[in-house]
Design a protein around this motif. Structure first.
Motif, PDB file in Angstrom:
ATOM      1  N   PHE A 262       0.814  -1.213   0.000  1.00 48.81           N
ATOM      2  CA  PHE A 262       0.000   0.000   0.000  1.00 48.81           C
ATOM      3  C   PHE A 262       0.848   1.265   0.000  1.00 48.81           C
ATOM      4  O   PHE A 262       0.408   2.306  -0.471  1.00 48.81           O
ATOM      5  CB  PHE A 262      -0.975  -0.012   1.178  1.00 48.81           C
ATOM      6  N   ARG A 263       2.099   1.165   0.482  1.00 47.11           N
ATOM      7  CA  ARG A 263       3.014   2.302   0.349  1.00 47.11           C
ATOM      8  C   ARG A 263       3.294   2.574  -1.132  1.00 47.11           C
ATOM      9  O   ARG A 263       3.302   3.716  -1.580  1.00 47.11           O
ATOM     10  CB  ARG A 263       4.315   2.001   1.083  1.00 47.11           C
ATOM     11  N   ASN A 264       3.484   1.490  -1.910  1.00 45.32           N
ATOM     12  CA  ASN A 264       3.724   1.644  -3.346  1.00 45.32           C
ATOM     13  C   ASN A 264       2.476   2.120  -4.072  1.00 45.32           C
ATOM     14  O   ASN A 264       2.561   2.857  -5.056  1.00 45.32           O
ATOM     15  CB  ASN A 264       4.219   0.322  -3.944  1.00 45.32           C
ATOM     16  N   GLU A 265       1.293   1.676  -3.599  1.00 47.86           N
ATOM     17  CA  GLU A 265       0.048   2.125  -4.219  1.00 47.86           C
ATOM     18  C   GLU A 265      -0.129   3.633  -4.052  1.00 47.86           C
ATOM     19  O   GLU A 265      -0.559   4.337  -4.970  1.00 47.86           O
ATOM     20  CB  GLU A 265      -1.155   1.398  -3.603  1.00 47.86           C
ATOM     21  N   LYS A 266       0.215   4.141  -2.856  1.00 44.44           N
ATOM     22  CA  LYS A 266       0.078   5.572  -2.596  1.00 44.44           C
ATOM     23  C   LYS A 266       1.045   6.392  -3.430  1.00 44.44           C
ATOM     24  O   LYS A 266       0.842   7.589  -3.653  1.00 44.44           O
ATOM     25  CB  LYS A 266       0.317   5.860  -1.117  1.00 44.44           C
ATOM     26  N   ALA A 267       2.116   5.757  -3.914  1.00 46.59           N
ATOM     27  CA  ALA A 267       3.121   6.475  -4.697  1.00 46.59           C
ATOM     28  C   ALA A 267       2.685   6.712  -6.133  1.00 46.59           C
ATOM     29  O   ALA A 267       3.354   7.422  -6.867  1.00 46.59           O
ATOM     30  CB  ALA A 267       4.443   5.698  -4.684  1.00 46.59           C
ATOM     31  N   LYS A 268       1.558   6.117  -6.535  1.00 46.07           N
ATOM     32  CA  LYS A 268       1.107   6.285  -7.918  1.00 46.07           C
ATOM     33  C   LYS A 268       0.490   7.661  -8.108  1.00 46.07           C
ATOM     34  O   LYS A 268      -0.273   8.138  -7.279  1.00 46.07           O
ATOM     35  CB  LYS A 268       0.104   5.187  -8.272  1.00 46.07           C
ATOM     36  N   ALA A 269       0.788   8.282  -9.220  1.00 49.66           N
ATOM     37  CA  ALA A 269       0.372   9.662  -9.453  1.00 49.66           C
ATOM     38  C   ALA A 269      -1.102   9.771  -9.793  1.00 49.66           C
ATOM     39  O   ALA A 269      -1.683   8.904 -10.424  1.00 49.66           O
ATOM     40  CB  ALA A 269       1.204  10.262 -10.597  1.00 49.66           C
ATOM     41  N   MET A 270      -1.718  10.895  -9.352  1.00 52.84           N
ATOM     42  CA  MET A 270      -3.112  11.182  -9.682  1.00 52.84           C
ATOM     43  C   MET A 270      -3.218  12.008 -10.958  1.00 52.84           C
ATOM     44  O   MET A 270      -4.259  12.019 -11.604  1.00 52.84           O
ATOM     45  CB  MET A 270      -3.779  11.950  -8.532  1.00 52.84           C
ATOM     46  N   PHE A 271      -2.158  12.761 -11.304  1.00 55.96           N
ATOM     47  CA  PHE A 271      -2.177  13.625 -12.477  1.00 55.96           C
ATOM     48  C   PHE A 271      -1.136  13.159 -13.489  1.00 55.96           C
ATOM     49  O   PHE A 271      -0.263  12.348 -13.178  1.00 55.96           O
ATOM     50  CB  PHE A 271      -1.874  15.080 -12.080  1.00 55.96           C
ATOM     51  N   SER A 272      -1.240  13.687 -14.697  1.00 57.40           N
ATOM     52  CA  SER A 272      -0.294  13.330 -15.760  1.00 57.40           C
ATOM     53  C   SER A 272       0.291  14.586 -16.392  1.00 57.40           C
ATOM     54  O   SER A 272      -0.454  15.491 -16.792  1.00 57.40           O
ATOM     55  CB  SER A 272      -0.997  12.500 -16.856  1.00 57.40           C
ATOM     56  N   LYS A 273       1.620  14.645 -16.450  1.00 65.10           N
ATOM     57  CA  LYS A 273       2.307  15.737 -17.128  1.00 65.10           C
ATOM     58  C   LYS A 273       3.694  15.246 -17.480  1.00 65.10           C
ATOM     59  O   LYS A 273       4.340  14.563 -16.688  1.00 65.10           O
ATOM     60  CB  LYS A 273       2.376  16.976 -16.224  1.00 65.10           C
ATOM     61  N   PHE A 274       4.190  15.602 -18.693  1.00 63.77           N
ATOM     62  CA  PHE A 274       5.434  15.018 -19.182  1.00 63.77           C
ATOM     63  C   PHE A 274       6.405  16.099 -19.625  1.00 63.77           C
ATOM     64  O   PHE A 274       6.012  17.089 -20.249  1.00 63.77           O
ATOM     65  CB  PHE A 274       5.149  14.080 -20.359  1.00 63.77           C
ATOM     66  N   LYS A 275       7.675  15.898 -19.301  1.00 63.05           N
ATOM     67  CA  LYS A 275       8.724  16.812 -19.754  1.00 63.05           C
ATOM     68  C   LYS A 275       9.229  16.337 -21.112  1.00 63.05           C
ATOM     69  O   LYS A 275       9.412  15.154 -21.334  1.00 63.05           O
ATOM     70  CB  LYS A 275       9.869  16.842 -18.732  1.00 63.05           C
ATOM     71  N   GLU A 276       9.448  17.293 -22.048  1.00 66.63           N
ATOM     72  CA  GLU A 276       9.858  16.974 -23.419  1.00 66.63           C
ATOM     73  C   GLU A 276       8.887  15.958 -24.026  1.00 66.63           C
ATOM     74  O   GLU A 276       9.281  14.905 -24.530  1.00 66.63           O
ATOM     75  CB  GLU A 276      11.296  16.426 -23.437  1.00 66.63           C
ATOM     76  N   ASP A 277       7.606  16.302 -23.969  1.00 66.15           N
ATOM     77  CA  ASP A 277       6.534  15.404 -24.428  1.00 66.15           C
ATOM     78  C   ASP A 277       6.694  15.125 -25.925  1.00 66.15           C
ATOM     79  O   ASP A 277       6.622  16.046 -26.747  1.00 66.15           O
ATOM     80  CB  ASP A 277       5.179  16.065 -24.162  1.00 66.15           C
ATOM     81  N   GLY A 348       9.465  24.416 -13.887  1.00 67.78           N
ATOM     82  CA  GLY A 348      10.283  23.243 -13.634  1.00 67.78           C
ATOM     83  C   GLY A 348      10.461  22.889 -12.178  1.00 67.78           C
ATOM     84  O   GLY A 348      11.206  21.973 -11.845  1.00 67.78           O
ATOM     85  N   ALA A 349       9.802  23.601 -11.260  1.00 65.84           N
ATOM     86  CA  ALA A 349       9.922  23.262  -9.848  1.00 65.84           C
ATOM     87  C   ALA A 349       9.325  21.885  -9.601  1.00 65.84           C
ATOM     88  O   ALA A 349       8.343  21.503 -10.210  1.00 65.84           O
ATOM     89  CB  ALA A 349       9.182  24.309  -9.004  1.00 65.84           C
ATOM     90  N   VAL A 350       9.964  21.141  -8.691  1.00 64.58           N
ATOM     91  CA  VAL A 350       9.468  19.810  -8.369  1.00 64.58           C
ATOM     92  C   VAL A 350       8.170  19.941  -7.591  1.00 64.58           C
ATOM     93  O   VAL A 350       8.090  20.669  -6.613  1.00 64.58           O
ATOM     94  CB  VAL A 350      10.506  19.031  -7.546  1.00 64.58           C
ATOM     95  N   VAL A 351       7.121  19.243  -8.025  1.00 68.57           N
ATOM     96  CA  VAL A 351       5.829  19.330  -7.364  1.00 68.57           C
ATOM     97  C   VAL A 351       5.183  17.953  -7.365  1.00 68.57           C
ATOM     98  O   VAL A 351       5.195  17.255  -8.375  1.00 68.57           O
ATOM     99  CB  VAL A 351       4.909  20.360  -8.061  1.00 68.57           C
ATOM    100  N   SER A 352       4.661  17.554  -6.238  1.00 67.55           N
ATOM    101  CA  SER A 352       3.934  16.289  -6.159  1.00 67.55           C
ATOM    102  C   SER A 352       2.458  16.551  -6.367  1.00 67.55           C
ATOM    103  O   SER A 352       1.991  17.696  -6.271  1.00 67.55           O
ATOM    104  CB  SER A 352       4.156  15.638  -4.785  1.00 67.55           C
ATOM    105  N   ASP A 353       1.693  15.473  -6.652  1.00 68.10           N
ATOM    106  CA  ASP A 353       0.263  15.670  -6.827  1.00 68.10           C
ATOM    107  C   ASP A 353      -0.386  16.131  -5.521  1.00 68.10           C
ATOM    108  O   ASP A 353      -1.350  16.899  -5.530  1.00 68.10           O
ATOM    109  CB  ASP A 353      -0.415  14.408  -7.373  1.00 68.10           C
ATOM    110  N   GLN A 354       0.144  15.700  -4.366  1.00 71.70           N
ATOM    111  CA  GLN A 354      -0.402  16.135  -3.087  1.00 71.70           C
ATOM    112  C   GLN A 354      -0.190  17.643  -2.886  1.00 71.70           C
ATOM    113  O   GLN A 354      -1.091  18.338  -2.388  1.00 71.70           O
ATOM    114  CB  GLN A 354       0.243  15.360  -1.936  1.00 71.70           C
TER     115      GLN A 354
END
Length: 389
Positions: A262-277, A348-354
């Motif tokens: 469940f720790r790994n499950e919580k690590a999954k992202a809720m949003f999607s965004k890509f660098k150099e898409d 480019g600042a690091v940001v989590s979905d939380q």
């Protein structure tokens, strides 16, 4: 005790599972909440759905080929109102692509928390109860756009559309010449009060962008770095105590620790965004870096779908993940062209979905004319900042 709906019926669940033990466990866990019918094949499931149009929910084990099932039910006349929850071992499933789009409302991984599933099931039952009671959701003052904010949006969006109309025409021609496909890209978004609308942009991606999304999950900027799993599959508590795993789960005949899973499950992202898409066209990179691709959203603002300042509207498959009370508060604010999250974390600042959710919720609690003015000023400073996302 089964929950009885307004018409005297119960909430009907079709559970498609070929493992007798899992079927028994499911019925024991949720049989007092809903009326559950269990079948062990796609063929039997299709027969039940055709014979009983009153089934409310399908819970389907992905091991039995979910794609085949979802394609097959499209021929059933009543399938349009049917919702599906998948049980799966897959690390991630993109619910925005076919055949999952619009049919699968949630995904639970093997070894899921019964409490979490019970919460989701109870929500679906309450939702149907309320719909059958004949009531309509009232428009609470907390999710109504302030009159002054709306008047500002109407006046300035109209004036800006007039002023930039020559630019809009030039960009439209360039988009058409740059790559095949439509000039504008319209997609469903969820805004204030969970209202769904079509949000418009100049097209900046290839026409097959949606098909490429599933193969790009590992490049998502919101992914949290997965912690290395210990070789002995023991959590820190069990290792310190010198005992065997006290919370074992069995996924695909392999034992894992419930805490680690469940720790790994919580690590999954809720949003999607890509660098150099890689889906972005040559012209699209320039339009995105200068935010020119967002200009058609002045039309959304004029219509009342959005405001100049607010929380970015989300695709339905992202919004559906944010139904918990702490997350849903973000939808009490207007959908916006720019917002607190954009000016705080742009560049480019690091940001989590939380972190993103917390900023959205903060804006929903605090938004005012002064806050909006500050965000607009900071947006103008950042608008030419390059970021290839």
């Amino acid at each position: 005790m089964l929950t009885v709906l307004a018409n005297g019926a119960t909430y009907r669940v079709l559970y498609v599972e070929d493992d007798p033990q899992m079927a028994t466990d499911f019925n024991q866990a949720f049989g007092e909440t809903a009326s559950i019918t269990t079948v062990n094949s796609i063929k039997e499931a299709l027969f039940c759905l055709e014979a009983d149009p009153d089934i409310d929910l399908v819970v389907f084990n992905d091991r039995l080929n979910a794609k085949k099932f979802l394609n097959a039910i499209q021929s059933i006349p009543t399938s349009g109102k049917l919702s599906t929850i998948l049980l799966t071992a897959e690390a991630s499933i993109d619910l925005s692509v076919e055949p999952f789009r619009g049919r699968v409302i949630d995904v639970f991984h093997y070894g899921y928390s019964e409490a979490a599933f019970q919460t989701r099931l109870s929500y679906l039952i309450l939702k149907k109860q309320y719909a059958e009671s004949g009531n309509q959701t009232p428009k609470a003052p907390s999710v109504r756009m302030p009159i002054g904010k709306r008047l500002f949006d109407i006046v300035f969006s109209f004036l800006l559309l007039l002023l930039i109309s020559p630019l809009l025409l030039i960009v439209a021609i360039l988009v058409k010449l740059d790559s095949k496909g439509p000039i504008f890209y319209g997609s469903k978004r969820v805004g204030m009060g969970y209202r769904v609308f079509n949000m418009y942009k100049f097209r900046t991606m290839r026409t097959d962008a949606d098909k490429m999304l599933a193969s790009m999950a590992s490049r998502n900027m919101y992914n949290i770095k997965k912690l290395e799993e210990p070789a002995d599959q023991l959590c820190e508590a069990c290792r310190l105590a010198g005992t065997e795993c006290q919370k074992p789960l069995f996924l695909d005949d392999k034992q894992v620790c419930e805490d680690i899973h469940f720790r790994n499950e919580k690590a999954k992202a809720m949003f999607s965004k890509f660098k150099e898409d890689p889906r972005v066209t040559r012209l699209g990179k320039f339009l995105r870096n200068t935010s020119i691709d967002e200009l058609p959203q002045f039309y959304n603002i004029l219509r009342g779908d959005m405001s100049f300042v607010g929380n970015r509207p989300l695709p339905p498959y992202e919004a559906e993940k944010l139904t918990a009370a702490g997350y849903a508060r973000r939808f009490a604010a207007p959908a916006g062209l720019t917002g607190l999250w954009q000016v705080t974390k742009r560049g480019g600042a690091v940001v989590s979905d939380q972190e993103r959710i917390q900023l959205d919720v903060l804006y929903a609690k605090k938004f005012s004319f002064k806050t909006d003015l500050m965000i607009v000023i900071r947006t103008l400073k950042a608008i030419w900042q390059k970021e290839n996302v």
